[in-house]
Design a protein around this motif. Structure first.
Motif, PDB file in Angstrom:
ATOM      1  N   MET A 276      41.929  31.784  40.548  1.00 48.26           N
ATOM      2  CA  MET A 276      42.112  33.146  40.027  1.00 48.26           C
ATOM      3  C   MET A 276      43.162  33.173  38.931  1.00 48.26           C
ATOM      4  SD  MET A 276      42.212  35.495  43.485  1.00 48.26           S
ATOM      5  CE  MET A 276      42.760  36.959  42.574  1.00 48.26           C
ATOM      6  N   TYR A 277      44.264  32.481  39.206  1.00 44.41           N
ATOM      7  CA  TYR A 277      45.421  32.546  38.307  1.00 44.41           C
ATOM      8  C   TYR A 277      45.244  31.688  37.059  1.00 44.41           C
ATOM      9  CZ  TYR A 277      50.288  32.012  36.778  1.00 44.41           C
ATOM     10  OH  TYR A 277      51.441  32.001  36.040  1.00 44.41           O
ATOM     11  N   LYS A 278      44.843  30.440  37.250  1.00 47.29           N
ATOM     12  CA  LYS A 278      44.824  29.500  36.130  1.00 47.29           C
ATOM     13  C   LYS A 278      43.548  29.565  35.299  1.00 47.29           C
ATOM     14  CE  LYS A 278      48.043  26.077  38.014  1.00 47.29           C
ATOM     15  NZ  LYS A 278      48.236  24.662  38.371  1.00 47.29           N
ATOM     16  N   GLU A 279      42.403  29.766  35.955  1.00 47.40           N
ATOM     17  CA  GLU A 279      41.133  29.643  35.251  1.00 47.40           C
ATOM     18  C   GLU A 279      40.434  30.977  35.000  1.00 47.40           C
ATOM     19  OE1 GLU A 279      38.616  26.669  36.998  1.00 47.40           O
ATOM     20  OE2 GLU A 279      40.321  25.464  37.655  1.00 47.40           O
ATOM     21  N   TRP A 280      40.542  31.912  35.945  1.00 44.34           N
ATOM     22  CA  TRP A 280      39.827  33.173  35.765  1.00 44.34           C
ATOM     23  C   TRP A 280      40.647  34.136  34.906  1.00 44.34           C
ATOM     24  CZ3 TRP A 280      38.698  37.333  40.047  1.00 44.34           C
ATOM     25  CH2 TRP A 280      37.799  38.270  39.539  1.00 44.34           C
ATOM     26  N   LEU A 281      41.819  34.547  35.394  1.00 41.28           N
ATOM     27  CA  LEU A 281      42.643  35.482  34.628  1.00 41.28           C
ATOM     28  C   LEU A 281      43.377  34.780  33.493  1.00 41.28           C
ATOM     29  CD1 LEU A 281      44.170  37.669  37.480  1.00 41.28           C
ATOM     30  CD2 LEU A 281      42.211  38.170  36.039  1.00 41.28           C
ATOM     31  N   GLY A 282      43.894  33.584  33.767  1.00 42.05           N
ATOM     32  CA  GLY A 282      44.629  32.866  32.725  1.00 42.05           C
ATOM     33  C   GLY A 282      45.784  33.706  32.205  1.00 42.05           C
ATOM     34  N   GLY A 283      45.915  33.748  30.890  1.00 41.29           N
ATOM     35  CA  GLY A 283      47.003  34.512  30.269  1.00 41.29           C
ATOM     36  C   GLY A 283      46.913  36.005  30.476  1.00 41.29           C
ATOM     37  N   TRP A 284      45.711  36.515  30.812  1.00 40.98           N
ATOM     38  CA  TRP A 284      45.576  37.951  31.041  1.00 40.98           C
ATOM     39  C   TRP A 284      46.342  38.410  32.284  1.00 40.98           C
ATOM     40  CZ3 TRP A 284      44.379  39.457  26.647  1.00 40.98           C
ATOM     41  CH2 TRP A 284      43.312  38.970  25.899  1.00 40.98           C
ATOM     42  N   SER A 285      46.729  37.470  33.143  1.00 44.27           N
ATOM     43  CA  SER A 285      47.523  37.854  34.311  1.00 44.27           C
ATOM     44  C   SER A 285      48.863  38.449  33.892  1.00 44.27           C
ATOM     45  CB  SER A 285      47.746  36.643  35.221  1.00 44.27           C
ATOM     46  OG  SER A 285      48.423  35.603  34.539  1.00 44.27           O
ATOM     47  N   SER A 286      49.280  38.213  32.657  1.00 41.23           N
ATOM     48  CA  SER A 286      50.527  38.800  32.150  1.00 41.23           C
ATOM     49  C   SER A 286      50.476  40.317  32.125  1.00 41.23           C
ATOM     50  CB  SER A 286      50.821  38.271  30.740  1.00 41.23           C
ATOM     51  OG  SER A 286      49.780  38.637  29.841  1.00 41.23           O
ATOM     52  N   LEU A 287      49.279  40.885  32.116  1.00 41.95           N
ATOM     53  CA  LEU A 287      49.142  42.342  32.079  1.00 41.95           C
ATOM     54  C   LEU A 287      49.366  42.991  33.438  1.00 41.95           C
ATOM     55  CD1 LEU A 287      45.946  42.531  29.830  1.00 41.95           C
ATOM     56  CD2 LEU A 287      48.300  42.999  29.126  1.00 41.95           C
ATOM     57  N   LEU A 288      49.460  42.185  34.496  1.00 40.11           N
ATOM     58  CA  LEU A 288      49.604  42.723  35.851  1.00 40.11           C
ATOM     59  C   LEU A 288      51.064  42.946  36.253  1.00 40.11           C
ATOM     60  CD1 LEU A 288      46.994  40.501  37.765  1.00 40.11           C
ATOM     61  CD2 LEU A 288      46.670  42.830  36.906  1.00 40.11           C
ATOM     62  N   ILE A 428      45.126  49.927  40.892  1.00 41.51           N
ATOM     63  CA  ILE A 428      43.925  50.672  41.293  1.00 41.51           C
ATOM     64  C   ILE A 428      42.794  49.641  41.290  1.00 41.51           C
ATOM     65  CG2 ILE A 428      42.331  52.539  40.717  1.00 41.51           C
ATOM     66  CD1 ILE A 428      44.686  53.876  39.235  1.00 41.51           C
ATOM     67  N   VAL A 429      42.368  49.244  42.476  1.00 46.77           N
ATOM     68  CA  VAL A 429      41.431  48.122  42.593  1.00 46.77           C
ATOM     69  C   VAL A 429      40.047  48.642  42.972  1.00 46.77           C
ATOM     70  CG1 VAL A 429      41.003  45.886  43.671  1.00 46.77           C
ATOM     71  CG2 VAL A 429      43.354  46.667  43.341  1.00 46.77           C
ATOM     72  N   ASP A 430      39.069  48.284  42.188  1.00 49.16           N
ATOM     73  CA  ASP A 430      37.679  48.622  42.479  1.00 49.16           C
ATOM     74  C   ASP A 430      37.316  48.150  43.892  1.00 49.16           C
ATOM     75  OD1 ASP A 430      34.682  48.246  42.532  1.00 49.16           O
ATOM     76  OD2 ASP A 430      34.881  48.985  40.487  1.00 49.16           O
ATOM     77  N   GLU A 431      36.528  48.951  44.588  1.00 44.76           N
ATOM     78  CA  GLU A 431      36.134  48.597  45.953  1.00 44.76           C
ATOM     79  C   GLU A 431      35.426  47.247  46.013  1.00 44.76           C
ATOM     80  OE1 GLU A 431      33.838  51.986  47.031  1.00 44.76           O
ATOM     81  OE2 GLU A 431      35.583  53.204  47.554  1.00 44.76           O
ATOM     82  N   MET A 432      34.748  46.857  44.937  1.00 42.43           N
ATOM     83  CA  MET A 432      34.068  45.559  44.907  1.00 42.43           C
ATOM     84  C   MET A 432      35.034  44.398  44.707  1.00 42.43           C
ATOM     85  SD  MET A 432      30.881  46.148  45.421  1.00 42.43           S
ATOM     86  CE  MET A 432      30.231  44.555  44.965  1.00 42.43           C
ATOM     87  N   LEU A 433      36.266  44.691  44.278  1.00 38.38           N
ATOM     88  CA  LEU A 433      37.258  43.645  44.014  1.00 38.38           C
ATOM     89  C   LEU A 433      38.398  43.685  45.008  1.00 38.38           C
ATOM     90  CD1 LEU A 433      37.492  44.226  40.144  1.00 38.38           C
ATOM     91  CD2 LEU A 433      36.224  42.401  41.277  1.00 38.38           C
ATOM     92  N   ASP A 434      38.328  44.575  45.971  1.00 41.52           N
ATOM     93  CA  ASP A 434      39.474  44.835  46.837  1.00 41.52           C
ATOM     94  C   ASP A 434      39.783  43.683  47.779  1.00 41.52           C
ATOM     95  OD1 ASP A 434      41.363  47.104  47.684  1.00 41.52           O
ATOM     96  OD2 ASP A 434      40.537  46.438  49.594  1.00 41.52           O
ATOM     97  N   THR A 435      38.836  42.814  48.046  1.00 35.22           N
ATOM     98  CA  THR A 435      39.051  41.719  48.996  1.00 35.22           C
ATOM     99  C   THR A 435      39.952  40.630  48.427  1.00 35.22           C
ATOM    100  OG1 THR A 435      36.833  42.152  49.843  1.00 35.22           O
ATOM    101  CG2 THR A 435      37.865  40.122  50.546  1.00 35.22           C
ATOM    102  N   PHE A 436      40.073  40.533  47.115  1.00 32.30           N
ATOM    103  CA  PHE A 436      40.888  39.479  46.526  1.00 32.30           C
ATOM    104  C   PHE A 436      42.379  39.732  46.756  1.00 32.30           C
ATOM    105  CE2 PHE A 436      37.093  38.418  44.076  1.00 32.30           C
ATOM    106  CZ  PHE A 436      37.171  37.035  44.045  1.00 32.30           C
ATOM    107  N   PRO A 437      43.137  38.669  47.025  1.00 25.09           N
ATOM    108  CA  PRO A 437      44.592  38.811  47.257  1.00 25.09           C
ATOM    109  C   PRO A 437      45.372  38.840  45.947  1.00 25.09           C
ATOM    110  CG  PRO A 437      43.946  36.533  47.605  1.00 25.09           C
ATOM    111  CD  PRO A 437      42.679  37.281  47.272  1.00 25.09           C
ATOM    112  N   TRP A 438      45.235  39.911  45.180  1.00 22.66           N
ATOM    113  CA  TRP A 438      45.869  40.007  43.869  1.00 22.66           C
ATOM    114  C   TRP A 438      47.388  39.847  43.948  1.00 22.66           C
ATOM    115  CZ3 TRP A 438      42.281  39.796  40.269  1.00 22.66           C
ATOM    116  CH2 TRP A 438      40.994  40.292  40.560  1.00 22.66           C
ATOM    117  N   GLU A 439      47.979  40.388  45.015  1.00 21.62           N
ATOM    118  CA  GLU A 439      49.439  40.397  45.117  1.00 21.62           C
ATOM    119  C   GLU A 439      50.042  39.003  45.240  1.00 21.62           C
ATOM    120  OE1 GLU A 439      47.838  44.255  46.760  1.00 21.62           O
ATOM    121  OE2 GLU A 439      47.325  42.133  46.833  1.00 21.62           O
ATOM    122  N   THR A 440      49.262  38.018  45.646  1.00 17.36           N
ATOM    123  CA  THR A 440      49.803  36.672  45.834  1.00 17.36           C
ATOM    124  C   THR A 440      49.589  35.768  44.621  1.00 17.36           C
ATOM    125  OG1 THR A 440      47.771  36.163  47.070  1.00 17.36           O
ATOM    126  CG2 THR A 440      49.736  36.633  48.346  1.00 17.36           C
TER     127      THR A 440
END
Length: 686
Positions: A276-288, A428-440
């Protein structure tokens, strides 16, 4: 009939007054659309506006797509409460609208006058009704919850400006999938090819550059790797089976196999977070990430980046590109060089001015690209590079090099940025994305992060508790504590552990151990408590008690539900909307609910939950909870005769306390399951 209008080529009919009155109660009934259909329609509109470059409209429609069914629940509950408080509410609600229509039609026919006497021929009834006034002046947070004319872009931005300036508000939206109408949820839940990340408020946004949205394609797998969504649900299924079968372990070999599977599941979840961090979001994780508390660092960074832009001659960069660069380069010290360079390339090519690209695009040498694109990321890198060079008069490689040098300078020299504290993040997490552990995700796992269903509920909770919010935090109390521990009487060791903790750390709290209180008693305790703790299976019926009890906006409790999947979104059959206990608690104005996203085991959860409460809740206990000996904790025995060591600093910010409490367990599946939903909350100091 009105005169024919030669300019509009239309004929307008004036309806009789009584028809206007009758039609009012057909047309003006509060709209309660099908939640899933409303969600789909708003997502489609958001994408269309994004393709047209209308970022503000896109952000508004995406905000409307988030958990719409829950808004219906809130409106329905509000109407119930109003009618229960005022038995004549339904009757008096008709008086003013009828009178407004009559007053707007001073000239009426004799037949109409006789018909309208039906509303006023009973003098005695009129005298009674005249004593009551219909109050239709609802506050904006209630109007905006409804599906009416108040849901518009102007009010949307009014709300964003009114919310605490400390908050960073991010929405994660999954794209519309037509298979939602054709397949079971378990089939289409993995069919997500991208997500839309919308920054609603941020350190670098202002009135000139409002919310912005980026599309992040789904992670591309290699070889025999499972797609990210499939792997996540596979892990959760395996986790459930492993924990559920633990009760049948009756020999050493099976126990060893159980722990081996737990370790394997943990490693797989660690891999998911890494991807999630390195390959999917990559640098866009900076927006979180949250806003810097020290604004001087932010201003210094803006100056550094702006200087690089001017020195290199990036005169055609859009405001959106600049905001994305500020966020990315601010996190140079925690992102890898590859993440930074890849994201710089995308910012410079895929988020530039679409008209400039169309003007400079030459597709004669490219078989894959044409001028009919909707988004710039549909063009190949070769065409985007050529367009960049024509627009900026130097190569894309030089552009990436320019900002890579800025990133290197920040990484090597800005030590204060690495240690800088940040304000809360609301996801604000879409119900389809809510299962992912974004906070970690590593970039935010030490920051205060909370989830909320949509901007409507965030605004509602803020307005209800506005007097108690200081610097972006709900300033809670800890005077009244209530708990329910092991109500089903089948988690004996958990009962001994948590009851001993409560007696030691919170001796003034009251509650129930080994039995479940009646629903009405549970509801009263939820209403009365400053902190409410539940330890047992699931959510303990907290949501059901609040839902059945019709609790209004008086709840002030920070609720901690320490059971399996206690804040998980449950999907009923067919295309029914997701539901959870925290939905009812938020409708009842509960400021914060903490709980678990999936199945967990009691010992590890007990460690994390007790650590969280010990950090956040003041206590007169002689020893810090971390220093207490726990060799016999599972028998309810605490050892206070231990060597004195350095004191443990408290953490009254409950979201930060949760970050630290995750470290109390060695299992990633336990730590990543813990999430907070609602407002940022701080407990009082001793």
């Amino acid at each position: 009939m009105e005169d024919f209008d030669v300019f509009t080529n239309e004929i307008e009919y004036t309806k009789p007054v009584y028809k206007n009155i009758l039609n009012k109660y057909v047309k003006d009934i509060p709209s309660t659309p099908s939640g899933p259909n409303y969600e789909s329609g708003r997502k489609l509109m958001g994408v269309e506006y994004l393709a047209d470059g209308q970022e503000r409209q896109c952000a508004f429609y995406f905000s409307e797509s988030a958990s719409p069914t829950l808004r219906t629940l809130a409106v329905y509950r509000d109407e119930q409460l109003r009618n229960s408080d005022n038995k004549l509410n339904k009757i008096t609600a008709y008086i003013k609208p009828i009178q407004d229509i009559i007053d707007a039609n001073p000239v009426m026919s004799k037949d109409e006058e006789e018909l309208l006497q039906l509303f006023s021929n009973d003098t005695e009834t009129n005298e009674i009704l005249n004593q009551y006034e219909y109050d239709d002046d609802l506050p904006l947070y209630k109007k905006y919850m409804r599906f009416g004319s108040e849901n518009n872009i102007d009010n949307f931005f009014k709300i964003l400006r009114e919310l605490p300036k400390e908050w960073t508000i991010i929405q994660l939206t999954a794209p519309y999938n037509p298979n939602e109408n054709l397949k079971p949820f378990v089939d289409y839940r993995t069919e997500i090819d991208c997500l839309y990340l919308t920054v609603l408020t941020n350190d670098y946004l202002d009135q000139d550059i409002g919310p912005l949205t980026i599309e992040i394609p789904a992670n591309v797998t290699k070889g025999e790797e499972k797609p990210l969504f499939e792997e996540l649900y596979s892990i959760l299924d395996e986790n459930y089976k492993t924990i559920d079968n633990a009760q049948f372990l009756n020999n050493k070999r099976l126990v060893q196999n159980y722990w081996s599977r737990r370790e394997d599941i943990d490693l797989r979840m660690k891999s998911v977070i890494n991807v999630m961090y390195k390959e999917w979001l990559g640098g866009w994780s900076s927006l979180l990430t949250g806003k810097l508390i020290d604004t001087k660092i932010r201003d210094r960074l803006i100056n550094l980046v702006d200087t690089a832009i001017a020195d290199w001659g990036f005169f055609k960069l859009t405001k959106k590109q600049k905001v994305l660069l500020y966020n990315l380069l601010e996190h140079s010290s925690v992102l890898s060089s590859q993440q930074i360079k890849s994201c710089i390339r995308k910012i410079l090519t895929e988020h530039g001015n679409t008209d400039d690209v169309r003007t400079s695009l030459n597709t004669s040498d490219c078989e894959n690209c044409n001028n009919e694109f909707k988004f710039l990321n549909e063009l190949c890198l070769k065409c985007l590079s050529k367009c960049f060079e024509k627009v900026h008069k130097f190569t894309l490689v030089d552009g990436i090099k320019a900002f890579s040098q800025v990133a290197l300078k920040i990484r090597d020299e800005w030590d204060d940025l690495k240690k800088a504290k940040r304000n809360p993040v609301i996801l604000i997490v879409d119900e389809m994305l809510d299962t992912f552990p974004w906070e970690t995700l590593p970039i935010i796992n030490q920051q205060p992060v909370s989830r909320i269903e949509n901007i409507h509920f965030l605004y509602m909770l803020y307005k209800i508790h506005e007097d108690s919010i200081v610097d972006g935090y709900f300033m809670a109390k800890a005077d009244v504590g209530r708990y329910v521990i092991n109500p089903e009487k089948n988690l004996e060791r958990m009962e001994l552990r948590m009851s001993s903790f409560v007696r030691y750390w919170c001796p003034t709290w009251g509650g129930h151990v080994g039995h479940a209180p009646p629903p009405e008693r549970l509801l009263r305790e939820l209403r009365a408590a400053d902190v409410f703790l539940y330890c047992g299976h699931g959510d303990g019926g907290a949501g059901g008690a609040v839902g059945a009890g019709g609790a209004g906006g008086g709840s002030r409790a920070a609720v901690l539900l320490a059971g399996c999947g206690s804040v998980r979104l449950a999907r009923p059959p067919a295309r029914a909307p997701a539901a959870a206990a925290h939905h009812h608690l938020h409708v009842a104005a509960c400021p914060l609910v903490l709980g678990m996203l999936w199945e967990v085991t009691d010992l590890e959860v007990d460690k994390a939950v007790s650590a969280l409460l010990a950090l956040a809740v003041p206590s007169d206990a002689p020893l810090a909870w971390r220093r207490v000996g726990k060799a016999d904790w599972s028998r309810g025995v605490l050892d206070l005769n231990v060597e004195q060591r350095d004191p443990v600093p408290p953490e009254r910010d409950m979201l930060r306390a949760m970050c630290r409490a995750r470290g109390a367990t060695n299992f990633i599946m336990i730590a990543s399951s813990m999430v907070a939903r609602g407002l940022p909350v701080k407990m009082p100091d001793e």
